[in-house]
Design a protein around this motif. Sequence first.
Motif, PDB file in Angstrom:
ATOM      1  N   LEU A  38       0.832  -1.210   0.000  1.00  0.00           N
ATOM      2  CA  LEU A  38       0.000   0.000   0.000  1.00  0.00           C
ATOM      3  C   LEU A  38       0.863   1.256   0.000  1.00  0.00           C
ATOM      4  O   LEU A  38       0.551   2.241  -0.678  1.00  0.00           O
ATOM      5  CB  LEU A  38      -0.944  -0.009   1.208  1.00  0.00           C
ATOM      6  CG  LEU A  38      -1.967  -1.146   1.229  1.00  0.00           C
ATOM      7  CD1 LEU A  38      -2.809  -1.087   2.493  1.00  0.00           C
ATOM      8  CD2 LEU A  38      -2.861  -1.092  -0.003  1.00  0.00           C
ATOM      9  N   VAL A  39       1.960   1.226   0.735  1.00  0.00           N
ATOM     10  CA  VAL A  39       2.873   2.363   0.739  1.00  0.00           C
ATOM     11  C   VAL A  39       3.605   2.467  -0.595  1.00  0.00           C
ATOM     12  O   VAL A  39       3.898   3.566  -1.068  1.00  0.00           O
ATOM     13  CB  VAL A  39       3.858   2.253   1.925  1.00  0.00           C
ATOM     14  CG1 VAL A  39       5.117   3.059   1.686  1.00  0.00           C
ATOM     15  CG2 VAL A  39       3.180   2.728   3.205  1.00  0.00           C
ATOM     16  N   GLU A  40       3.907   1.331  -1.215  1.00  0.00           N
ATOM     17  CA  GLU A  40       4.530   1.356  -2.537  1.00  0.00           C
ATOM     18  C   GLU A  40       3.631   2.108  -3.521  1.00  0.00           C
ATOM     19  O   GLU A  40       4.104   2.935  -4.314  1.00  0.00           O
ATOM     20  CB  GLU A  40       4.777  -0.063  -3.028  1.00  0.00           C
ATOM     21  CG  GLU A  40       5.848  -0.817  -2.241  1.00  0.00           C
ATOM     22  CD  GLU A  40       5.913  -2.290  -2.628  1.00  0.00           C
ATOM     23  OE1 GLU A  40       5.493  -2.628  -3.742  1.00  0.00           O
ATOM     24  OE2 GLU A  40       6.378  -3.104  -1.806  1.00  0.00           O
ATOM     25  N   GLU A  59       5.854  -1.116   6.034  1.00  0.00           N
ATOM     26  CA  GLU A  59       5.470   0.150   5.397  1.00  0.00           C
ATOM     27  C   GLU A  59       6.353   1.288   5.909  1.00  0.00           C
ATOM     28  O   GLU A  59       6.853   2.106   5.125  1.00  0.00           O
ATOM     29  CB  GLU A  59       3.993   0.438   5.677  1.00  0.00           C
ATOM     30  CG  GLU A  59       3.032  -0.520   4.990  1.00  0.00           C
ATOM     31  CD  GLU A  59       1.586  -0.287   5.390  1.00  0.00           C
ATOM     32  OE1 GLU A  59       0.695  -0.720   4.633  1.00  0.00           O
ATOM     33  OE2 GLU A  59       1.330   0.311   6.451  1.00  0.00           O
ATOM     34  N   LEU A  60       6.535   1.341   7.217  1.00  0.00           N
ATOM     35  CA  LEU A  60       7.355   2.396   7.806  1.00  0.00           C
ATOM     36  C   LEU A  60       8.813   2.264   7.371  1.00  0.00           C
ATOM     37  O   LEU A  60       9.466   3.264   7.048  1.00  0.00           O
ATOM     38  CB  LEU A  60       7.250   2.348   9.333  1.00  0.00           C
ATOM     39  CG  LEU A  60       8.074   3.379  10.118  1.00  0.00           C
ATOM     40  CD1 LEU A  60       7.751   4.797   9.674  1.00  0.00           C
ATOM     41  CD2 LEU A  60       7.831   3.228  11.608  1.00  0.00           C
ATOM     42  N   ASN A  61       9.332   1.047   7.341  1.00  0.00           N
ATOM     43  CA  ASN A  61      10.719   0.835   6.934  1.00  0.00           C
ATOM     44  C   ASN A  61      10.966   1.324   5.509  1.00  0.00           C
ATOM     45  O   ASN A  61      11.991   1.957   5.214  1.00  0.00           O
ATOM     46  CB  ASN A  61      11.092  -0.645   7.037  1.00  0.00           C
ATOM     47  CG  ASN A  61      11.209  -1.113   8.472  1.00  0.00           C
ATOM     48  OD1 ASN A  61      11.330  -0.309   9.394  1.00  0.00           O
ATOM     49  ND2 ASN A  61      11.187  -2.418   8.676  1.00  0.00           N
ATOM     50  N   LEU A  62      10.038   1.021   4.605  1.00  0.00           N
ATOM     51  CA  LEU A  62      10.203   1.439   3.212  1.00  0.00           C
ATOM     52  C   LEU A  62      10.188   2.963   3.097  1.00  0.00           C
ATOM     53  O   LEU A  62      11.022   3.550   2.390  1.00  0.00           O
ATOM     54  CB  LEU A  62       9.096   0.835   2.342  1.00  0.00           C
ATOM     55  CG  LEU A  62       9.142   1.235   0.861  1.00  0.00           C
ATOM     56  CD1 LEU A  62      10.452   0.774   0.220  1.00  0.00           C
ATOM     57  CD2 LEU A  62       7.951   0.655   0.098  1.00  0.00           C
ATOM     58  N   GLY A 106      14.218   9.007   4.159  1.00  0.00           N
ATOM     59  CA  GLY A 106      15.171   9.361   5.203  1.00  0.00           C
ATOM     60  C   GLY A 106      14.593  10.343   6.207  1.00  0.00           C
ATOM     61  O   GLY A 106      13.448  10.220   6.652  1.00  0.00           O
ATOM     62  N   ASP A 107      15.396  11.366   6.551  1.00  0.00           N
ATOM     63  CA  ASP A 107      14.966  12.346   7.549  1.00  0.00           C
ATOM     64  C   ASP A 107      13.864  13.267   7.043  1.00  0.00           C
ATOM     65  O   ASP A 107      13.311  14.060   7.812  1.00  0.00           O
ATOM     66  CB  ASP A 107      16.167  13.193   7.996  1.00  0.00           C
ATOM     67  CG  ASP A 107      17.086  12.426   8.931  1.00  0.00           C
ATOM     68  OD1 ASP A 107      16.593  11.500   9.606  1.00  0.00           O
ATOM     69  OD2 ASP A 107      18.290  12.746   8.985  1.00  0.00           O
ATOM     70  N   MET A 108      13.549  13.187   5.749  1.00  0.00           N
ATOM     71  CA  MET A 108      12.450  13.985   5.205  1.00  0.00           C
ATOM     72  C   MET A 108      11.103  13.446   5.698  1.00  0.00           C
ATOM     73  O   MET A 108      10.090  14.135   5.655  1.00  0.00           O
ATOM     74  CB  MET A 108      12.504  13.936   3.684  1.00  0.00           C
ATOM     75  CG  MET A 108      11.772  15.041   2.975  1.00  0.00           C
ATOM     76  SD  MET A 108      12.152  14.995   1.221  1.00  0.00           S
ATOM     77  CE  MET A 108      10.809  13.996   0.622  1.00  0.00           C
ATOM     78  N   LEU A 109      11.115  12.204   6.158  1.00  0.00           N
ATOM     79  CA  LEU A 109       9.893  11.560   6.648  1.00  0.00           C
ATOM     80  C   LEU A 109       9.748  11.749   8.147  1.00  0.00           C
ATOM     81  O   LEU A 109      10.719  11.629   8.898  1.00  0.00           O
ATOM     82  CB  LEU A 109       9.927  10.062   6.349  1.00  0.00           C
ATOM     83  CG  LEU A 109       8.807   9.253   7.021  1.00  0.00           C
ATOM     84  CD1 LEU A 109       7.518   9.362   6.226  1.00  0.00           C
ATOM     85  CD2 LEU A 109       9.207   7.798   7.199  1.00  0.00           C
ATOM     86  N   TYR A 110       8.539  12.033   8.579  1.00  0.00           N
ATOM     87  CA  TYR A 110       8.201  12.044   9.993  1.00  0.00           C
ATOM     88  C   TYR A 110       6.998  11.126  10.197  1.00  0.00           C
ATOM     89  O   TYR A 110       5.978  11.288   9.532  1.00  0.00           O
ATOM     90  CB  TYR A 110       7.857  13.456  10.483  1.00  0.00           C
ATOM     91  CG  TYR A 110       9.051  14.363  10.577  1.00  0.00           C
ATOM     92  CD1 TYR A 110       9.831  14.403  11.728  1.00  0.00           C
ATOM     93  CD2 TYR A 110       9.430  15.159   9.497  1.00  0.00           C
ATOM     94  CE1 TYR A 110      10.940  15.221  11.817  1.00  0.00           C
ATOM     95  CE2 TYR A 110      10.542  15.980   9.569  1.00  0.00           C
ATOM     96  CZ  TYR A 110      11.295  16.012  10.734  1.00  0.00           C
ATOM     97  OH  TYR A 110      12.404  16.809  10.812  1.00  0.00           O
ATOM     98  N   CYS A 111       7.154  10.180  11.096  1.00  0.00           N
ATOM     99  CA  CYS A 111       6.035   9.302  11.451  1.00  0.00           C
ATOM    100  C   CYS A 111       5.421   9.823  12.741  1.00  0.00           C
ATOM    101  O   CYS A 111       6.124   9.970  13.749  1.00  0.00           O
ATOM    102  CB  CYS A 111       6.513   7.863  11.628  1.00  0.00           C
ATOM    103  SG  CYS A 111       5.192   6.724  12.121  1.00  0.00           S
ATOM    104  N   VAL A 112       4.141  10.099  12.705  1.00  0.00           N
ATOM    105  CA  VAL A 112       3.429  10.647  13.857  1.00  0.00           C
ATOM    106  C   VAL A 112       2.452   9.593  14.376  1.00  0.00           C
ATOM    107  O   VAL A 112       1.572   9.129  13.643  1.00  0.00           O
ATOM    108  CB  VAL A 112       2.664  11.938  13.493  1.00  0.00           C
ATOM    109  CG1 VAL A 112       1.904  12.475  14.705  1.00  0.00           C
ATOM    110  CG2 VAL A 112       3.635  12.990  12.969  1.00  0.00           C
ATOM    111  N   GLY A 113       2.641   9.199  15.633  1.00  0.00           N
ATOM    112  CA  GLY A 113       1.735   8.256  16.261  1.00  0.00           C
ATOM    113  C   GLY A 113       0.597   8.994  16.941  1.00  0.00           C
ATOM    114  O   GLY A 113       0.823   9.855  17.782  1.00  0.00           O
ATOM    115  N   VAL A 114      -0.630   8.681  16.543  1.00  0.00           N
ATOM    116  CA  VAL A 114      -1.821   9.339  17.088  1.00  0.00           C
ATOM    117  C   VAL A 114      -2.553   8.339  17.973  1.00  0.00           C
ATOM    118  O   VAL A 114      -2.878   7.234  17.533  1.00  0.00           O
ATOM    119  CB  VAL A 114      -2.750   9.831  15.961  1.00  0.00           C
ATOM    120  CG1 VAL A 114      -3.968  10.558  16.545  1.00  0.00           C
ATOM    121  CG2 VAL A 114      -1.994  10.746  14.999  1.00  0.00           C
TER     122      VAL A 114
END
Length: 546
Positions: A117-119, A159-162, A168-176
Motif C-alpha cells: 500500500l505504501v509502494e 510500510e514504515l521501513n520502506l 530518510g529524515d524527510m519523513l516524519y512518522c506521527v503516532g496518534v
Amino acid sequence: MTTPFPNTTVFTTVEERKGSSTDTRSKVRATQTSELVIALCGPIGSPIHAVAKQLRDSILKEFQYTKCEIIRLSKIIGERAPEGTTIPEGKDQEYEKIKKLIELGDVLRKEYGKSVLVEIAIGTIITVDRESRKVKSGAPNYEPARVCHIIDSIKNQEELNLLRDVYGDMLYCVGVFSPLSERENNLKKREMKPAQIHDLIDKDSGEEFAHGQKVGDTFPQADFFLRIDSDTDSKIAARVQRFLHIILGTKIITPTKAENAMYAAASAAGNSACLSRQVGAAIVNDNGEVLGLGWNDVPKFGGNLYGSEPLNSLGENDHRCWNLQGGTCFNDQEKKYLAEVIVESLIHNKDPKNPEREKPLIQPSNKNEAIRCVQSNTKLQNLIEFSRSVHAEMHAIIVASQVAGEQVKNSQLYCTTYPCHSCARHIIAAGIKDVYYIEPYRKSLAIRLHGDAMTESETGNGKVRILPYDGVAPSKYLKLFRMEPNSRKTEGKMSLPDAQHARPRFDKSLEALPALEALVVKTLKEKNLLPLSEVSANEERNDAST
C-alpha cells in the motif's frame, strides 16, 4: 604543475580552495528540497483523519506550502479491490465497510507484500507531483518545491521501513493515540454496536495473520507521539502546531518534562545486555528532576548490576547471559525444561487405581511433537519468572530509593516499555503515581492482577495511572532539540525563519530521491500494480478536502 587527473582543477591558494568549496556546497544545497512526507499511525478510533486535516490546513495556511496532499491508504485498498467486490456504503454500514477494507488490505499484503500500500502511495507521489516538476536539463532534475504528502495511515513495520529507506529524515512518522474509552466513543458515533467495536479493535491489531495489520508493533516506532484524550479542534490544533514548529524551527521550543524523562529512560536502556530486549526507566519528581535511572540486567554481588565498571566492556568478570554458556537465555532454557517435564509427566502418568502401573496420556512416540506443542504455547512463552535480570523499573526504584528516599512517593516513572505484572506490584508499593510508556507489552497482566490499584484511564483517581507517552520520540530528541551554534541569532538579536519561508530541519537532495522512488515504481510494474493515475489521485484530493 602536472596532475595525475588531467581534467581536474588545481588550486594554488587557500582562497581558491575556499571559494571552490563554497561554490560546490552551494551547488549541492541547490538540489535540496523543502518537501515533507508525514506518515500517520494509530489504533482504530483515534482521531487520525482529524490530525491529517489539521496538518494539511496548518501547512497550507500558516506555513504557506504550495501543495499538501492527503493520501488515504484505505482509498487505495478500495481501488485495488478485485473486480466485482462490493464495499458497503452508508452511515449504518460503517462496521461492514471498515471490516471489509481491513480484510481486503490483508489480501493485498498477502499477495503483493506487506508494504504494497505504501509502494502504491509512493507511486502516486511520483505520478501526480514529482513528474509535474521535472526539468529538461541541469541540476537538480526536479524543481524544488514546498510540498507535503500526508499518508493516512500506515499499519505495519514494513510500510514504515520502506518510507524511511526512501525519504530518510524527510519523513516524519506521527503516532496518534486516544484512550480506549475515547476510541470506543468515537466508533459509537459511527453507528456501531459494542460487539462490532471490539471486533474491529481486535482486527486492527492484525495479530492473527503474519500479513495482517500490526499497528501495536508499528506505533512505538513513531518519531512524534500525539496522545489526544479529547478530539476537540483546539486541542488537536495546538498539538499539531507544536510539532510543525519543532520540525521547521520557527519557534524556540524546548523539551517538556516528559520528553526529558523519556530520553533519559531510552538512554539508560542502552546499558542493557539482555538477550531479549533492552528496557530503560527513569523516575522523576514533579519538577522533572531525575531521582533514579534503571535498565534490565543481571545483578552482581555488592549491589548494582554487571556492566557498571569499565573492565566489563572487555567481558572480564562479567557473568551476564551473553557471556555464559555461549550466550544462553536462562529464561528460555527454563521454559524448555518445563515443557519437557510436563510432557514426561503425561507420558509416565500413574494409574490412580494402580499406582504401580503407568497410564500414559501421551504416547512415547509423540514425545518430541508434544514438547514442541507445549513450548510454542503462548501462555508458556509469556512466562518471565525465570529471567536472571532485574527489570528496568525495579532497578530505577532501587536506585531512586537509595538516593532520594521518600521523594519516590508520588513520583512519575517513564519507561520505554509497558510494565510487566512483576514490576507493577513494586511500582504500587513504592508509591509511584503515574507510569508513562512507549512500547506495549502484551505479556503484562498488570491491570488484570492489580485493577484495584492500577488503571489505564486518564481520569483514574486513587490509582496508579499507566499512560502512553506523549511528545518527541527519544530517537529524535537530539536531532530536533539540539541547534547549530548561533543559529538563533543575527548580530546579537534573535533571528528565526518566518513560517512562510521556513525549511524543514532535515531536507533531502532531489538528486537521490527520484532514483529511490523509481525503484519502488519498478517493483510495482513487476507486480502489475501501476501507480494510481492522476485522475485517481485528483479524486483522492477531493475526498480529503471534504
